[in-house]
Design a protein around this motif. Structure first.
Motif, mmCIF file in Angstrom:
data_model
loop_
_atom_site.group_PDB
_atom_site.id
_atom_site.type_symbol
_atom_site.label_atom_id
_atom_site.label_comp_id
_atom_site.label_asym_id
_atom_site.label_seq_id
_atom_site.Cartn_x
_atom_site.Cartn_y
_atom_site.Cartn_z
ATOM 1 N N LEU A 74 0.823 -1.211 0.000
ATOM 2 C CA LEU A 74 0.000 0.000 0.000
ATOM 3 C C LEU A 74 0.855 1.258 0.000
ATOM 4 O O LEU A 74 0.586 2.212 -0.742
ATOM 5 C CB LEU A 74 -0.934 -0.006 1.209
ATOM 6 N N ILE A 75 1.906 1.280 0.798
ATOM 7 C CA ILE A 75 2.715 2.495 0.940
ATOM 8 C C ILE A 75 3.742 2.619 -0.170
ATOM 9 O O ILE A 75 3.945 3.706 -0.728
ATOM 10 C CB ILE A 75 3.393 2.508 2.321
ATOM 11 N N LEU A 76 4.381 1.519 -0.538
ATOM 12 C CA LEU A 76 5.451 1.597 -1.530
ATOM 13 C C LEU A 76 4.921 1.751 -2.956
ATOM 14 O O LEU A 76 5.393 2.613 -3.709
ATOM 15 C CB LEU A 76 6.333 0.350 -1.453
ATOM 16 N N THR A 77 3.968 0.919 -3.365
ATOM 17 C CA THR A 77 3.571 0.873 -4.775
ATOM 18 C C THR A 77 2.103 1.147 -5.017
ATOM 19 O O THR A 77 1.726 1.462 -6.150
ATOM 20 C CB THR A 77 3.901 -0.516 -5.349
ATOM 21 N N GLN A 78 1.248 0.991 -3.986
ATOM 22 C CA GLN A 78 -0.206 1.110 -4.156
ATOM 23 C C GLN A 78 -0.695 0.214 -5.296
ATOM 24 O O GLN A 78 -1.570 0.574 -6.080
ATOM 25 C CB GLN A 78 -0.607 2.559 -4.415
ATOM 26 N N GLY A 79 -0.114 -0.985 -5.359
ATOM 27 C CA GLY A 79 -0.507 -1.950 -6.375
ATOM 28 C C GLY A 79 0.105 -1.718 -7.729
ATOM 29 O O GLY A 79 -0.130 -2.507 -8.650
ATOM 30 N N GLY A 80 0.869 -0.670 -7.904
ATOM 31 C CA GLY A 80 1.440 -0.320 -9.197
ATOM 32 C C GLY A 80 2.861 -0.825 -9.383
ATOM 33 O O GLY A 80 3.404 -1.502 -8.516
ATOM 34 N N PRO A 81 3.434 -0.455 -10.548
ATOM 35 C CA PRO A 81 2.822 0.376 -11.600
ATOM 36 C C PRO A 81 1.645 -0.332 -12.274
ATOM 37 O O PRO A 81 1.727 -1.511 -12.584
ATOM 38 C CB PRO A 81 3.970 0.593 -12.580
ATOM 39 N N GLY A 82 0.572 0.402 -12.419
ATOM 40 C CA GLY A 82 -0.671 -0.178 -12.917
ATOM 41 C C GLY A 82 -1.260 -1.088 -11.856
ATOM 42 O O GLY A 82 -1.604 -0.651 -10.766
ATOM 43 N N THR A 83 -1.348 -2.367 -12.175
ATOM 44 C CA THR A 83 -1.808 -3.382 -11.212
ATOM 45 C C THR A 83 -0.788 -4.516 -11.096
ATOM 46 O O THR A 83 -1.134 -5.635 -10.722
ATOM 47 C CB THR A 83 -3.160 -3.953 -11.654
ATOM 48 N N ASP A 84 0.477 -4.212 -11.380
ATOM 49 C CA ASP A 84 1.496 -5.261 -11.439
ATOM 50 C C ASP A 84 1.874 -5.807 -10.072
ATOM 51 O O ASP A 84 2.426 -6.907 -9.973
ATOM 52 C CB ASP A 84 2.758 -4.732 -12.145
ATOM 53 N N THR A 85 1.620 -5.068 -9.004
ATOM 54 C CA THR A 85 1.923 -5.561 -7.657
ATOM 55 C C THR A 85 0.664 -5.594 -6.785
ATOM 56 O O THR A 85 0.762 -5.562 -5.558
ATOM 57 C CB THR A 85 2.994 -4.690 -6.986
ATOM 58 N N ALA A 86 -0.492 -5.689 -7.429
ATOM 59 C CA ALA A 86 -1.760 -5.736 -6.689
ATOM 60 C C ALA A 86 -1.992 -7.160 -6.206
ATOM 61 O O ALA A 86 -2.588 -7.978 -6.906
ATOM 62 C CB ALA A 86 -2.909 -5.259 -7.569
ATOM 63 N N ILE A 87 -1.525 -7.485 -5.016
ATOM 64 C CA ILE A 87 -1.681 -8.810 -4.454
ATOM 65 C C ILE A 87 -3.101 -8.971 -3.891
ATOM 66 O O ILE A 87 -3.881 -8.014 -3.860
ATOM 67 C CB ILE A 87 -0.637 -9.062 -3.363
ATOM 68 N N LEU A 88 -3.437 -10.166 -3.432
ATOM 69 C CA LEU A 88 -4.799 -10.434 -2.958
ATOM 70 C C LEU A 88 -5.225 -9.539 -1.799
ATOM 71 O O LEU A 88 -6.357 -9.027 -1.806
ATOM 72 C CB LEU A 88 -4.921 -11.907 -2.565
ATOM 73 N N PRO A 89 -4.388 -9.312 -0.773
ATOM 74 C CA PRO A 89 -4.825 -8.385 0.284
ATOM 75 C C PRO A 89 -5.099 -6.979 -0.231
ATOM 76 O O PRO A 89 -6.005 -6.299 0.278
ATOM 77 C CB PRO A 89 -3.648 -8.402 1.272
ATOM 78 N N TYR A 90 -4.333 -6.540 -1.225
ATOM 79 C CA TYR A 90 -4.590 -5.210 -1.779
ATOM 80 C C TYR A 90 -5.882 -5.203 -2.578
ATOM 81 O O TYR A 90 -6.617 -4.208 -2.573
ATOM 82 C CB TYR A 90 -3.421 -4.774 -2.663
ATOM 83 N N LEU A 91 -6.194 -6.301 -3.266
ATOM 84 C CA LEU A 91 -7.471 -6.411 -3.975
ATOM 85 C C LEU A 91 -8.634 -6.357 -2.989
ATOM 86 O O LEU A 91 -9.662 -5.731 -3.255
ATOM 87 C CB LEU A 91 -7.503 -7.722 -4.767
ATOM 88 N N MET A 92 -8.454 -6.989 -1.838
ATOM 89 C CA MET A 92 -9.475 -6.937 -0.798
ATOM 90 C C MET A 92 -9.643 -5.511 -0.277
ATOM 91 O O MET A 92 -10.772 -5.042 -0.058
ATOM 92 C CB MET A 92 -9.082 -7.871 0.350
ATOM 93 N N TYR A 93 -8.526 -4.807 -0.108
ATOM 94 C CA TYR A 93 -8.581 -3.420 0.374
ATOM 95 C C TYR A 93 -9.311 -2.522 -0.628
ATOM 96 O O TYR A 93 -10.142 -1.687 -0.235
ATOM 97 C CB TYR A 93 -7.165 -2.914 0.608
ATOM 98 N N GLU A 94 -9.011 -2.679 -1.900
ATOM 99 C CA GLU A 94 -9.672 -1.848 -2.917
ATOM 100 C C GLU A 94 -11.172 -2.109 -2.958
ATOM 101 O O GLU A 94 -11.965 -1.178 -3.074
ATOM 102 C CB GLU A 94 -9.058 -2.129 -4.295
#
Length: 309
Positions: free
Chosen positions: A244-264
């Motif tokens: 969340l702090i380093l990449t916010q799932g980016g660039p784009g959605t390349d680091t959007a892991i499952l917990p981040y998908l749940m957060y969104e």
């Protein structure tokens, strides 16, 4: 003429059937704590772990935006989860992050733990320094490295977080920098339990330091490695603050892991029913992987690896 001596304890004489009953007729059992001692731990786990998981599972069958009453929708959230193209990408990124993090943290913590178990000069001081990152919060560490990796004002030049590989490796390194000290401590404790007689016998047979490491140290640390791996896998599957702090799932959605998908889904789209479905899927996946790892490694048997035991 032979005589039999009956052992006597402070509770009374001890026979072959166990300690005799006292005057009140109550049997005495020594060395076994009362089951009431586990009650606080059970209540804590039930209130802060079991109850939230059950509520999240129930909420996954509803539609709720955080206000009002949840509306039952059956399996709609689970169908949405299966059909969501972001699930495949997030699951791929999560598995890749878990594997790379496990490999990185295991190798480094194993080597540091075995070294810290020795008798080197200043070993205790250096071990204490190595453990400091684990005492910091994940949020503070992520903010620190976010400032260091800032392309304009950071100490590291270049847009590291702006590329897919750079952002991914940054997450792996930051997570390892924080949690490697903990796993190092596990391996240090395991290495200190290895009997010295094994190394002495190997030295007599002419085995060098590297042969002793691969033939004695690694096999003796099997159970420690299994426990450490389970903790690493569960921890990697629940990464959130760092992403969340380093990449916010980016660039784009390349680091959007499952917990981040749940957060969104929960805190950006206010679809808490779908977010609960993602959370339940994540819990089931983490539990299944942990049980599979324990089963395949035989860790559940808890057999001693010491010679003669």
């Amino acid at each position: 003429m032979s005589s039999t001596v009956t052992p006597v304890t402070k509770e009374g004489p001890v026979t072959k059937d166990g300690p005799r009953r006292n005057g009140s007729g109550t049997g005495v059992r020594a060395g076994r704590p009362h089951t009431a001692w586990i009650l606080p731990g059970v209540l804590f786990f039930a209130f802060f772990a079991v109850v939230p998981m059950v509520l999240a599972f129930c909420l996954s069958f509803t539609q709720w935006n955080g206000l009002g009453d949840p509306v039952p929708v059956g399996l709609a959230n689970w169908r949405k989860l299966i059909d969501d193209p972001r699930l495949t990408q997030s699951l791929t990124v999560t598995v890749l992050l878990t594997v790379v993090s496990w490999a990185f943290q295991t190798v480094v913590s194993l080597l540091l733990g075995v070294w810290a178990a020795g008798r080197q000069r200043n070993r205790a001081i250096l071990s204490a320094i190595f453990f400091v990152p684990f005492l910091l919060s994940s949020t503070a560490i992520a903010l620190l490295f976010y400032a260091l990796l800032d392309p304009n004002f950071g100490l590291i030049q270049g847009d590291t977080l702006g590329t897919t590989s750079g952002a991914f490796l940054a997450i792996v390194f930051v997570g390892g920098w924080q949690f490697i000290p903990f796993h190092t401590l596990l391996y240090q404790g395991g290495a200190r339990q290895i009997p010295d007689v094994l190394y002495q016998a190997a030295a007599i047979d002419g085995a060098g330091r590297y042969r002793q490491f691969f033939s004695i140290t690694l096999p003796q640390l099997r159970d420690t490695a299994t426990m450490s791996s389970v903790l690493m896998i569960v921890g990697s599957l629940t990464y959130f603050e760092t992403v969340l702090i380093l990449t916010q799932g980016g660039p784009g959605t390349d680091t959007a892991i499952l917990p981040y998908l749940m957060y969104e889904a929960g805190f950006r789209s206010y679809d808490f029913g779908y977010a609960s479905a993602v959370a339940t899927f994540l819990v089931v996946a983490a539990t299944a992987l942990s049980l599979l790892l324990v089963r395949l490694t035989g860790f559940g048997a808890m057999r001693s690896t010491r010679e003669g035991m």
